[in-house]
Write a protein that holds these residues in place. Structure first.
Motif, PDB file in Angstrom:
ATOM      1  N   HIS A   1      -3.675   8.456   0.361  1.00  0.00           N
ATOM      2  CA  HIS A   1      -2.905   9.394  -0.458  1.00  0.00           C
ATOM      3  C   HIS A   1      -1.692   9.856   0.350  1.00  0.00           C
ATOM      4  CE1 HIS A   1      -3.455  13.392   1.493  1.00  0.00           C
ATOM      5  NE2 HIS A   1      -4.416  12.723   2.117  1.00  0.00           N
ATOM      6  N   HIS A   2      -0.797  10.569  -0.314  1.00  0.00           N
ATOM      7  CA  HIS A   2       0.247  11.332   0.361  1.00  0.00           C
ATOM      8  C   HIS A   2       0.645  12.467  -0.580  1.00  0.00           C
ATOM      9  CE1 HIS A   2       3.759  11.400   3.381  1.00  0.00           C
ATOM     10  NE2 HIS A   2       3.786  12.526   2.689  1.00  0.00           N
TER      11      HIS A   2
ATOM     12  N   SER B   1       5.846   5.281   3.977  1.00  0.00           N
ATOM     13  CA  SER B   1       6.635   4.097   3.613  1.00  0.00           C
ATOM     14  C   SER B   1       6.742   3.153   4.802  1.00  0.00           C
ATOM     15  CB  SER B   1       8.033   4.511   3.150  1.00  0.00           C
ATOM     16  OG  SER B   1       7.955   5.266   1.967  1.00  0.00           O
ATOM     17  N   GLY B   2       6.589   1.861   4.519  1.00  0.00           N
ATOM     18  CA  GLY B   2       6.634   0.854   5.567  1.00  0.00           C
ATOM     19  C   GLY B   2       5.281   0.539   6.162  1.00  0.00           C
ATOM     20  N   GLN B   3       4.290   1.365   5.862  1.00  0.00           N
ATOM     21  CA  GLN B   3       2.944   1.153   6.388  1.00  0.00           C
ATOM     22  C   GLN B   3       2.266   0.009   5.642  1.00  0.00           C
ATOM     23  OE1 GLN B   3       0.554   4.644   5.865  1.00  0.00           O
ATOM     24  NE2 GLN B   3      -0.899   4.100   7.470  1.00  0.00           N
ATOM     25  N   VAL B   4       1.543  -0.822   6.366  1.00  0.00           N
ATOM     26  CA  VAL B   4       0.757  -1.902   5.769  1.00  0.00           C
ATOM     27  C   VAL B   4      -0.701  -1.665   6.144  1.00  0.00           C
ATOM     28  CG1 VAL B   4       0.332  -4.379   5.666  1.00  0.00           C
ATOM     29  CG2 VAL B   4       2.681  -3.531   5.863  1.00  0.00           C
ATOM     30  N   ILE B   5      -1.551  -1.510   5.128  1.00  0.00           N
ATOM     31  CA  ILE B   5      -2.964  -1.205   5.338  1.00  0.00           C
ATOM     32  C   ILE B   5      -3.796  -2.405   4.915  1.00  0.00           C
ATOM     33  CG2 ILE B   5      -4.861   0.342   4.682  1.00  0.00           C
ATOM     34  CD1 ILE B   5      -2.619   2.429   4.002  1.00  0.00           C
TER      35      ILE B   5
ATOM     36  N   GLU C   1       0.889  -2.551   0.918  1.00  0.00           N
ATOM     37  CA  GLU C   1       2.182  -2.255   1.533  1.00  0.00           C
ATOM     38  C   GLU C   1       2.813  -1.051   0.842  1.00  0.00           C
ATOM     39  OE1 GLU C   1       6.461  -4.498   2.402  1.00  0.00           O
ATOM     40  OE2 GLU C   1       5.007  -5.355   0.995  1.00  0.00           O
ATOM     41  N   MET C   2       2.955   0.035   1.589  1.00  0.00           N
ATOM     42  CA  MET C   2       3.525   1.249   1.025  1.00  0.00           C
ATOM     43  C   MET C   2       5.052   1.151   0.967  1.00  0.00           C
ATOM     44  SD  MET C   2       1.291   3.352   0.041  1.00  0.00           S
ATOM     45  CE  MET C   2      -0.480   2.984  -0.031  1.00  0.00           C
TER      46      MET C   2
ATOM     47  N   ARG D   1       2.619  -2.128  -3.078  1.00  0.00           N
ATOM     48  CA  ARG D   1       2.289  -3.485  -3.539  1.00  0.00           C
ATOM     49  C   ARG D   1       0.999  -3.930  -2.854  1.00  0.00           C
ATOM     50  NH1 ARG D   1       7.062  -7.449  -3.644  1.00  0.00           N
ATOM     51  NH2 ARG D   1       7.225  -6.811  -1.477  1.00  0.00           N
ATOM     52  N   VAL D   2       0.093  -4.459  -3.660  1.00  0.00           N
ATOM     53  CA  VAL D   2      -1.155  -5.015  -3.153  1.00  0.00           C
ATOM     54  C   VAL D   2      -1.053  -6.537  -3.215  1.00  0.00           C
ATOM     55  CG1 VAL D   2      -3.658  -5.185  -3.477  1.00  0.00           C
ATOM     56  CG2 VAL D   2      -2.476  -3.021  -3.955  1.00  0.00           C
ATOM     57  N   THR D   3      -1.339  -7.196  -2.103  1.00  0.00           N
ATOM     58  CA  THR D   3      -1.370  -8.654  -2.071  1.00  0.00           C
ATOM     59  C   THR D   3      -2.785  -9.093  -1.727  1.00  0.00           C
ATOM     60  OG1 THR D   3       0.936  -8.752  -1.363  1.00  0.00           O
ATOM     61  CG2 THR D   3      -0.393 -10.746  -1.051  1.00  0.00           C
ATOM     62  N   VAL D   4      -3.356  -9.918  -2.596  1.00  0.00           N
ATOM     63  CA  VAL D   4      -4.723 -10.413  -2.388  1.00  0.00           C
ATOM     64  C   VAL D   4      -4.841 -11.775  -3.055  1.00  0.00           C
ATOM     65  CG1 VAL D   4      -5.536  -9.113  -4.412  1.00  0.00           C
ATOM     66  CG2 VAL D   4      -7.189  -9.905  -2.713  1.00  0.00           C
TER      67      VAL D   4
END
Length: 248
Positions: free
Chosen positions: A60-61, A97-101, A109-110, A133-136
């Motif tokens: 969250h943010h 922003s810019g964080q990849v989890i 990718e936030m 964006r979610v990549t899977v």
């Protein structure tokens, strides 16, 4: 967000992933603090069903209580924060922003948090929506939550053609949007979280022909309207090659 909605949510979660008798959720993303995005979670967390759920990560943010109070939405995130803390083994991640989890085989990718608006702050609570964006399984899914005009304009100017994705969730149930943004995302599959009638957020038929919605759905091959049913698309997913959008 009564028993019917919560039971439906729980039944869907059970159908997706159960590990050793427990529902395991790799990442539960709270896009913003509006009750239609957090209410069912809060209610579920106060039932015995919670004992059968394991959440590995909350993301969250939320803006601060002071900022919520300044826009007339005081206290909207407090119940959700408390409910998240009730899952003792969960990591609670404040996104940036810019964080990849990495979670559950997904790359999250936030692309936007309300902090990107500082020092101006937020004008309404929808502007605090996480955009990501979610990549899977080689599928990219753009999630626009309840993006406002300000955040829509921000991510388009910041990222441009980088926003191209396979799927897109229409911003703010289709109430807000951006023609150039949807042209840039150019998604084959549209996920539309809206009712099919006029009972909520005007209804899909009343805003289907709003210009930005028409652009998004016109570029797509499939459009899934949440008011029709609960849809599960197994990934990787490739829609059939249709000439015009098919609504489901």
């Amino acid at each position: 967000y009564g028993v019917f909605s919560v039971n439906k949510l729980y039944k869907t979660l059970r159908s997706l992933h159960v590990n050793d008798g427990k529902i395991t959720i790799a990442a539960w993303i709270m896009t913003h603090a509006h009750s239609d995005h957090t209410g069912a979670f809060q209610t579920l967390s106060n039932t015995t069903m919670k004992k059968r759920i394991v959440v590995e990560n909350f993301i969250h943010h939320f803006s601060t209580d002071a900022q919520h109070e300044a826009i007339g939405s005081a206290g909207t995130s407090q119940k959700t924060r408390t409910a998240m803390k009730g899952y003792r083994d969960a990591n609670i991640i404040k996104a940036h922003s810019g964080q990849v989890i990495q979670a559950g085989g997904m790359e999250i990718e936030m692309l936007f948090t309300y902090a990107d608006m500082e020092p101006a702050g937020i004008d309404r609570i929808n502007t605090e929506s996480l955009l990501f964006r979610v990549t899977v399984q080689d599928n990219s899914i753009m999630v626009l939550a309840d993006a406002s005009t300000r955040s829509i304009n921000h991510i388009y100017k910041a990222y441009g053609d980088y926003l191209k994705s396979d799927m897109v969730q229409l911003a703010h149930h289709g109430v807000d949007g951006g023609e150039v943004l949807y042209q840039t995302i150019d998604a084959d599959v549209v996920l539309w979280p809206i009712a099919v009638d006029a009972s909520y957020n005007q209804g899909v038929e009343l805003i289907r022909d709003v210009k930005y919605n028409k652009v998004a759905t016109g570029l797509a091959e499939e459009v899934y309207v949440a008011g029709n049913a609960v849809f599960t698309l197994p990934l990787p997913y490739t829609p059939p090659d249709n000439k015009s959008a098919e609504f489901y």
